[in-house]
Motif scaffolding. Structure first.
Motif, PDB file in Angstrom:
ATOM      1  N   MET A  21     -11.877  68.497  13.725  1.00  0.00           N
ATOM      2  CA  MET A  21     -11.682  68.042  15.064  1.00  0.00           C
ATOM      3  C   MET A  21     -12.223  66.689  15.270  1.00  0.00           C
ATOM      4  SD  MET A  21     -13.965  69.836  17.879  1.00  0.00           S
ATOM      5  CE  MET A  21     -13.740  68.724  18.858  1.00  0.00           C
ATOM      6  N   SER A  22     -11.800  66.004  16.154  1.00  0.00           N
ATOM      7  CA  SER A  22     -12.417  64.752  16.524  1.00  0.00           C
ATOM      8  C   SER A  22     -13.679  65.089  17.589  1.00  0.00           C
ATOM      9  CB  SER A  22     -11.451  63.815  17.046  1.00  0.00           C
ATOM     10  OG  SER A  22     -12.124  62.552  17.408  1.00  0.00           O
ATOM     11  N   THR A  23     -14.780  64.353  17.558  1.00  0.00           N
ATOM     12  CA  THR A  23     -15.668  64.611  18.511  1.00  0.00           C
ATOM     13  C   THR A  23     -15.190  64.065  19.850  1.00  0.00           C
ATOM     14  OG1 THR A  23     -16.960  62.657  17.839  1.00  0.00           O
ATOM     15  CG2 THR A  23     -17.664  64.785  17.209  1.00  0.00           C
ATOM     16  N   ASP A  24     -14.201  63.093  19.554  1.00  0.00           N
ATOM     17  CA  ASP A  24     -13.641  62.405  21.133  1.00  0.00           C
ATOM     18  C   ASP A  24     -12.967  63.531  21.753  1.00  0.00           C
ATOM     19  OD1 ASP A  24     -14.256  59.970  19.955  1.00  0.00           O
ATOM     20  OD2 ASP A  24     -12.232  59.543  19.143  1.00  0.00           O
ATOM     21  N   ASP A  25     -12.733  64.726  21.395  1.00  0.00           N
ATOM     22  CA  ASP A  25     -12.249  65.661  21.937  1.00  0.00           C
ATOM     23  C   ASP A  25     -13.088  66.554  22.843  1.00  0.00           C
ATOM     24  OD1 ASP A  25      -9.637  65.025  21.189  1.00  0.00           O
ATOM     25  OD2 ASP A  25      -9.917  66.502  19.406  1.00  0.00           O
ATOM     26  N   LEU A  26     -14.616  66.337  22.682  1.00  0.00           N
ATOM     27  CA  LEU A  26     -15.313  67.058  23.471  1.00  0.00           C
ATOM     28  C   LEU A  26     -15.726  66.208  24.615  1.00  0.00           C
ATOM     29  CD1 LEU A  26     -17.843  67.749  20.624  1.00  0.00           C
ATOM     30  CD2 LEU A  26     -16.238  69.147  21.705  1.00  0.00           C
ATOM     31  N   PRO A  27     -16.109  66.893  25.566  1.00  0.00           N
ATOM     32  CA  PRO A  27     -16.594  66.421  26.912  1.00  0.00           C
ATOM     33  C   PRO A  27     -18.112  65.491  26.778  1.00  0.00           C
ATOM     34  CG  PRO A  27     -15.901  68.563  27.699  1.00  0.00           C
ATOM     35  CD  PRO A  27     -15.944  68.189  25.854  1.00  0.00           C
ATOM     36  N   HIS A  28     -18.199  64.392  27.177  1.00  0.00           N
ATOM     37  CA  HIS A  28     -19.221  63.565  27.054  1.00  0.00           C
ATOM     38  C   HIS A  28     -20.669  64.386  26.786  1.00  0.00           C
ATOM     39  CE1 HIS A  28     -16.821  60.112  26.119  1.00  0.00           C
ATOM     40  NE2 HIS A  28     -16.254  59.961  27.419  1.00  0.00           N
ATOM     41  N   GLU A  29     -20.744  64.876  28.186  1.00  0.00           N
ATOM     42  CA  GLU A  29     -22.081  65.634  28.213  1.00  0.00           C
ATOM     43  C   GLU A  29     -22.366  66.867  27.309  1.00  0.00           C
ATOM     44  OE1 GLU A  29     -19.085  67.999  30.696  1.00  0.00           O
ATOM     45  OE2 GLU A  29     -19.645  65.759  30.630  1.00  0.00           O
ATOM     46  N   LEU A  30     -21.136  67.419  26.674  1.00  0.00           N
ATOM     47  CA  LEU A  30     -21.276  68.195  25.692  1.00  0.00           C
ATOM     48  C   LEU A  30     -21.890  67.432  24.462  1.00  0.00           C
ATOM     49  CD1 LEU A  30     -21.255  71.205  24.330  1.00  0.00           C
ATOM     50  CD2 LEU A  30     -18.888  70.808  24.336  1.00  0.00           C
ATOM     51  N   GLN A  31     -21.023  66.561  24.160  1.00  0.00           N
ATOM     52  CA  GLN A  31     -21.357  65.754  22.903  1.00  0.00           C
ATOM     53  C   GLN A  31     -22.678  65.267  22.937  1.00  0.00           C
ATOM     54  OE1 GLN A  31     -18.311  62.774  21.681  1.00  0.00           O
ATOM     55  NE2 GLN A  31     -19.535  61.936  20.371  1.00  0.00           N
ATOM     56  N   ASP A  32     -23.206  64.658  23.889  1.00  0.00           N
ATOM     57  CA  ASP A  32     -24.421  64.045  24.149  1.00  0.00           C
ATOM     58  C   ASP A  32     -25.662  65.245  23.848  1.00  0.00           C
ATOM     59  OD1 ASP A  32     -23.379  61.640  24.514  1.00  0.00           O
ATOM     60  OD2 ASP A  32     -23.740  61.688  26.598  1.00  0.00           O
ATOM     61  N   GLY A  33     -25.336  66.408  24.521  1.00  0.00           N
ATOM     62  CA  GLY A  33     -26.205  67.630  24.420  1.00  0.00           C
ATOM     63  C   GLY A  33     -26.275  67.980  22.875  1.00  0.00           C
ATOM     64  N   LEU A  34     -25.130  67.968  22.401  1.00  0.00           N
ATOM     65  CA  LEU A  34     -25.274  68.584  20.835  1.00  0.00           C
ATOM     66  C   LEU A  34     -25.883  67.629  19.856  1.00  0.00           C
ATOM     67  CD1 LEU A  34     -21.456  69.708  20.818  1.00  0.00           C
ATOM     68  CD2 LEU A  34     -23.586  71.358  20.323  1.00  0.00           C
ATOM     69  N   VAL A  35     -25.728  66.217  20.259  1.00  0.00           N
ATOM     70  CA  VAL A  35     -26.516  65.419  19.414  1.00  0.00           C
ATOM     71  C   VAL A  35     -28.079  65.765  19.964  1.00  0.00           C
ATOM     72  CG1 VAL A  35     -26.957  62.730  19.353  1.00  0.00           C
ATOM     73  CG2 VAL A  35     -24.734  63.715  19.401  1.00  0.00           C
ATOM     74  N   ALA A  36     -28.320  65.847  21.060  1.00  0.00           N
ATOM     75  CA  ALA A  36     -29.728  66.047  21.342  1.00  0.00           C
ATOM     76  C   ALA A  36     -30.376  67.338  20.747  1.00  0.00           C
ATOM     77  CB  ALA A  36     -30.104  66.217  22.823  1.00  0.00           C
ATOM     78  N   VAL A  37     -29.530  68.364  20.676  1.00  0.00           N
ATOM     79  CA  VAL A  37     -30.205  69.393  19.758  1.00  0.00           C
ATOM     80  C   VAL A  37     -30.190  69.091  18.411  1.00  0.00           C
ATOM     81  CG1 VAL A  37     -29.296  71.736  19.337  1.00  0.00           C
ATOM     82  CG2 VAL A  37     -29.144  71.191  21.663  1.00  0.00           C
ATOM     83  N   GLY A  38     -29.105  68.594  17.837  1.00  0.00           N
ATOM     84  CA  GLY A  38     -29.239  68.258  16.346  1.00  0.00           C
ATOM     85  C   GLY A  38     -30.579  67.529  16.090  1.00  0.00           C
ATOM     86  N   GLU A  39     -30.826  66.405  16.905  1.00  0.00           N
ATOM     87  CA  GLU A  39     -31.903  65.672  16.685  1.00  0.00           C
ATOM     88  C   GLU A  39     -33.218  66.321  16.815  1.00  0.00           C
ATOM     89  OE1 GLU A  39     -31.020  62.236  19.161  1.00  0.00           O
ATOM     90  OE2 GLU A  39     -29.857  61.088  17.555  1.00  0.00           O
ATOM     91  N   ALA A  40     -33.366  67.259  17.951  1.00  0.00           N
ATOM     92  CA  ALA A  40     -34.446  67.862  18.115  1.00  0.00           C
ATOM     93  C   ALA A  40     -34.769  68.895  16.950  1.00  0.00           C
ATOM     94  CB  ALA A  40     -34.527  68.496  19.456  1.00  0.00           C
TER      95      ALA A  40
END
Length: 157
Positions: free
Chosen positions: A1-20
């Motif tokens: 799947m393309s991450t473009d399909d994710l809502p921006h807040e979800l995508q940003d939150g997932l990136v924050a979790v992954g980095e943390a």
């Protein structure tokens, strides 16, 4: 799947979790609606990101996300040895460790036997295999969980 399909807040939150989660020592998983979105289901509202990990890593992840441990009353259908929320992220993050669900009068440990790596912006995230997730939802057995079972079964059919 393309991450473009994710809502921006979800995508940003997932990136924050992954980095943390970069320095976590034990296996961890994103599950619930956020994992379903990562599987490619786009027709659902995802109000938060659920993370399951070890007690030590739950505390570390919550600290890295500027969250806090919250007393878990252990009532209802679920309880966790460590439960916390990080509300100041792009989307609410809920972190659980040693999650259990009530099966009648008894408590039953909840976990995953599989772990699949997915990436958002080159950040690794981990989700259970879809079939493992289906088993979790069947165990929970709430009406909304059974709807999710149907959605996930259609995805793999």
């Amino acid at each position: 799947m393309s991450t473009d399909d994710l809502p921006h807040e979800l995508q940003d939150g997932l990136v924050a979790v992954g980095e943390a989660a970069h320095d976590l020592r034990d296996p961890w998983w994103i599950f619930g609606g956020a994992a379903m979105a990562l599987y490619g289901l786009t027709d659902l509202h995802v109000p938060d990101i659920d993370v399951l990990c070890s007690p030590r890593d739950a505390r570390a992840l919550l600290a890295a996300l500027d969250g806090e441990v919250v007393a878990d009353p252990g009532e209802g259908l679920f309880r966790s040895a460590v439960f916390g929320r990080a509300p100041d992220q792009p989307i609410l993050v809920e972190v659980m460790a040693d999650l259990e669900t009530r099966d009648g009068a008894e408590w039953q440990a909840v976990g995953f036997t599989s772990r699949r790596r997915v990436f958002i912006d080159d950040i690794p995230l981990f989700v259970p295999d879809i079939r493992d997730h289906i088993n979790l939802y069947r165990l929970f057995g709430r009406p909304k969980d059974l709807v999710r079972v149907e959605q996930l079964e259609r995805l793999i059919a």
